[in-house]
Motif scaffolding. Structure first.
Motif, mmCIF file in Angstrom:
data_model
loop_
_atom_site.group_PDB
_atom_site.id
_atom_site.type_symbol
_atom_site.label_atom_id
_atom_site.label_comp_id
_atom_site.label_asym_id
_atom_site.label_seq_id
_atom_site.Cartn_x
_atom_site.Cartn_y
_atom_site.Cartn_z
ATOM 1 N N GLU A 270 0.837 -1.209 0.000
ATOM 2 C CA GLU A 270 0.000 0.000 0.000
ATOM 3 C C GLU A 270 0.870 1.256 0.000
ATOM 4 N N ASP B 147 2.291 1.893 -3.420
ATOM 5 C CA ASP B 147 1.267 2.474 -4.293
ATOM 6 C C ASP B 147 1.098 3.960 -4.033
ATOM 7 N N ARG B 148 1.123 4.362 -2.776
ATOM 8 C CA ARG B 148 0.974 5.788 -2.435
ATOM 9 C C ARG B 148 2.180 6.593 -2.917
ATOM 10 N N ALA C 112 3.180 10.557 -3.257
ATOM 11 C CA ALA C 112 3.376 10.833 -1.830
ATOM 12 C C ALA C 112 4.824 10.568 -1.423
#
Length: 80
Positions: free
Chosen positions: A15, A18-19, A24
């Motif tokens: 996760e 992916d960010r 990010a």
């Protein structure tokens, strides 16, 4: 910038990746202190085509004034 503990980062690595891919930047902490930062990889630079660069510079006319003389004249002309 988000902050996450090392234990949570280990549990949610997919996760987090992916960010990061989405733009990010994430700081990872251990016992509340930042120890690492996840950021996206910069795009690799394009390689320089040395032959093309050499052909472009060879086609340029030679300058009548040397670089040193040009800089001196610009410096002295703007002084007063």
């Amino acid at each position: 910038m988000d902050t996450i503990s090392l234990a949570d980062a280990k549990a949610h690595l997919s996760e987090l990746v992916d960010r990061v891919e989405a733009g990010a930047s994430i700081d990872i902490t251990r016992r509340g202190k930042p120890v690492a930062r996840l950021t996206a990889v910069a795009e690799p630079r394009k390689p320089i085509d040395a032959d093309l660069l050499q052909s472009l510079t060879a086609a340029m006319p030679a300058q009548a004034v040397s670089a040193g003389d040009l800089v001196r004249s610009m410096r002295d002309g703007d002084r007063y």
